[in-house]
Design an enzyme around this catalytic site. Sequence first.
Site, short mmCIF file in Angstrom:
data_model
loop_
_atom_site.label_atom_id
_atom_site.label_comp_id
_atom_site.label_asym_id
_atom_site.label_seq_id
_atom_site.Cartn_x
_atom_site.Cartn_y
_atom_site.Cartn_z
N HIS A 203 0.80 -1.23 0.00
CA HIS A 203 0.00 0.00 0.00
C HIS A 203 0.83 1.28 0.00
CE1 HIS A 203 1.05 0.19 4.28
NE2 HIS A 203 0.71 1.45 4.23
C1 UD1 Z 1 -1.99 6.16 5.31
C2 UD1 Z 1 -0.69 6.74 5.85
C3 UD1 Z 1 0.40 5.69 5.78
C4 UD1 Z 1 -0.02 4.42 6.48
C5 UD1 Z 1 -1.37 3.95 5.97
C6 UD1 Z 1 -1.82 2.79 6.80
C7 UD1 Z 1 -0.43 9.18 5.43
C8 UD1 Z 1 0.25 10.18 4.59
N1 UD1 Z 1 -0.26 7.88 5.02
O1 UD1 Z 1 -1.77 5.82 3.96
O2 UD1 Z 1 1.56 6.19 6.42
O3 UD1 Z 1 0.95 3.43 6.26
O4 UD1 Z 1 -2.33 5.00 6.07
O5 UD1 Z 1 -2.76 1.99 6.16
O6 UD1 Z 1 -1.07 9.50 6.39
N2 UD1 Z 1 -9.14 4.77 1.11
C9 UD1 Z 1 -10.39 4.20 1.08
N3 UD1 Z 1 -10.99 3.90 2.27
C10 UD1 Z 1 -10.42 4.14 3.47
C11 UD1 Z 1 -9.14 4.75 3.49
C12 UD1 Z 1 -8.53 5.06 2.30
O7 UD1 Z 1 -10.95 3.94 0.02
O8 UD1 Z 1 -11.02 3.83 4.52
C13 UD1 Z 1 -8.47 5.05 -0.19
C14 UD1 Z 1 -8.79 6.41 -0.77
O9 UD1 Z 1 -8.78 6.28 -2.16
C15 UD1 Z 1 -7.59 7.24 -0.34
C16 UD1 Z 1 -6.46 6.23 -0.38
O10 UD1 Z 1 -7.05 5.01 0.03
O11 UD1 Z 1 -7.35 8.33 -1.18
C17 UD1 Z 1 -5.30 6.58 0.51
O12 UD1 Z 1 -5.72 6.81 1.85
P1 UD1 Z 1 -4.86 7.77 2.82
O13 UD1 Z 1 -5.38 7.68 4.19
O14 UD1 Z 1 -4.71 9.10 2.21
O15 UD1 Z 1 -3.42 7.13 2.75
P2 UD1 Z 1 -2.97 5.63 2.97
O16 UD1 Z 1 -2.36 5.14 1.71
O17 UD1 Z 1 -4.06 4.84 3.57
N1 UDP Z 2 -3.47 -5.10 9.14
C1 UDP Z 2 -4.73 -5.67 9.34
N2 UDP Z 2 -5.42 -6.09 8.23
C2 UDP Z 2 -4.92 -6.01 6.96
C3 UDP Z 2 -3.63 -5.44 6.80
C4 UDP Z 2 -2.94 -4.98 7.91
O1 UDP Z 2 -5.21 -5.78 10.48
O2 UDP Z 2 -5.61 -6.41 6.02
C5 UDP Z 2 -2.74 -4.61 10.33
C6 UDP Z 2 -1.38 -5.22 10.51
O3 UDP Z 2 -1.47 -6.45 11.22
C7 UDP Z 2 -0.64 -4.14 11.29
C8 UDP Z 2 -1.24 -2.87 10.73
O4 UDP Z 2 -2.48 -3.24 10.14
O5 UDP Z 2 -0.95 -4.23 12.67
C9 UDP Z 2 -0.33 -2.28 9.70
O6 UDP Z 2 -1.00 -1.25 9.05
P1 UDP Z 2 -0.63 -0.77 7.59
O7 UDP Z 2 0.16 -1.80 6.89
O8 UDP Z 2 -1.89 -0.31 6.97
O9 UDP Z 2 0.23 0.54 7.88
P2 UDP Z 2 1.75 0.84 8.25
O10 UDP Z 2 2.11 -0.01 9.41
O11 UDP Z 2 2.57 0.56 7.04
O12 UDP Z 2 1.73 2.28 8.55
#
Ligand code: UD1
Ligand code: UDP
Length: 356
Positions: A203
């Site tokens: 992601h």
């Molecule tokens: C965010 C964090 C990242 C973290 C990740 C955990 C920032 C800059 N990035 O990235 O550090 O590792 O969360 O998962 O804060 N979307 C949905 N539904 C949701 C959430 C997101 O559809 O519930 C989609 C939307 O298209 C959105 C995209 O995912 O634009 C990205 O979501 P966003 O929260 O901006 O960043 P993440 O990639 O999730």
């Molecule tokens: N995780 C989860 N379900 C999923 C993917 C990840 O519960 O389908 C959990 C994972 O076990 C860990 C956390 O989400 O505890 C990690 O989050 P993510 O990879 O979204 O973000 P990052 O750690 O890279 O910021």
Amino acid sequence: MKVLTVVGARPQFIKAAPVSREIRKRGTEILVHTGQHYDKSMSDVFFEELNIPVPDYHLHVGSKSHGAQTGDMLAKVEEVILREKPDCLLVYGDTNSTLAGALAAAKLHIPVAHVEAGLRSFNRRMPEEINRVLTDHVSEWLFCPTQTAVNHLKDEGITRGVHLVGDVMLDAVGYNSRLAREKSRVLEELGLNRGEYVLITLHRAENTDDPARLSAIVGAINELPLPAVLPLHPRTRDKLPKWGLSIHNPHVRLIDPVGYLDMLELEVNARKILTDSGGVQKEAFFARVPCITMRDETEWTETVELGANVLVGADREKILRAVETFEVDFSRVDPVFGDGRAAEKIVDLLAGDLSR
Ligand code: UD1
Ligand code: UDP
């Protein structure tokens, strides 16, 4: 002690659960959900499974560009702070929710506590790196998971308020792993055999937003010769068609994001873990499963130095080679993330300082 906690993204719900439990034994917690993550599978499921109290404030910020999202959160968290007048504001990790919470509090002279302080990738093109550096520099309490994190802060001239407490994700695993074993049926549901599949997560913006990188990674996934499961993050779900890419390897099960208990069960029984997540790299380490990280650098350098994690970037050949050949002798790997009691230490330190 009145603590205002700001969370908003999946990993923050998981990190906040053990700390919230400790705070509520000794004081008051006001919980704010920014709404950065909002799908049921990215948010509600964690509140339900981890028994996290219903947020006192839900800011419903949703998905936006970095500036719009962070700015919207900043204004809305500020209103909550003005109304609640907390003794401190607590944030986790390195998302836009982290930075917005920290900045709103610092400007109002409310002291900030940062859990997972001192992490660095030294890659300023990552939004997370900007978020964590800025958050650390406005924080009064910097709760570090590792000695490396403490050292990074020292290199930036930050020594006051720095505490090595261990990693709260280890607390979460300790609290939930038995529950996961008892409750999760995910292996049966997906028809996976213990120790015979690769668990994949993907992601990170640097991979999903760059068509060349995403294409190389998808190329590798499409050639994986053994069973694999990929709970797909919504960001990646949206980007694949945008770049004209698809995952069509019959060995690979593409599924919706899973809850935490299913995720722990998938991790602990995986043959290998292929990921670009920060949290999943650590959980692979805790689960003693070889980790292959699709990034050029990592904040969790200890896992690489100890031989439990290998960086393969977005390189199709390297990914496939590592899936085939990377093995780890975990009997020779030292624990580096503390003793699984980070939450208690964090709340002890906060309560002690705030009672003075
Ligand atoms: C965010 C964090 C990242 C973290 C990740 C955990 C920032 C800059 N990035 O990235 O550090 O590792 O969360 O998962 O804060 N979307 C949905 N539904 C949701 C959430 C997101 O559809 O519930 C989609 C939307 O298209 C959105 C995209 O995912 O634009 C990205 O979501 P966003 O929260 O901006 O960043 P993440 O990639 O999730
Ligand atoms: N995780 C989860 N379900 C999923 C993917 C990840 O519960 O389908 C959990 C994972 O076990 C860990 C956390 O989400 O505890 C990690 O989050 P993510 O990879 O979204 O973000 P990052 O750690 O890279 O910021």
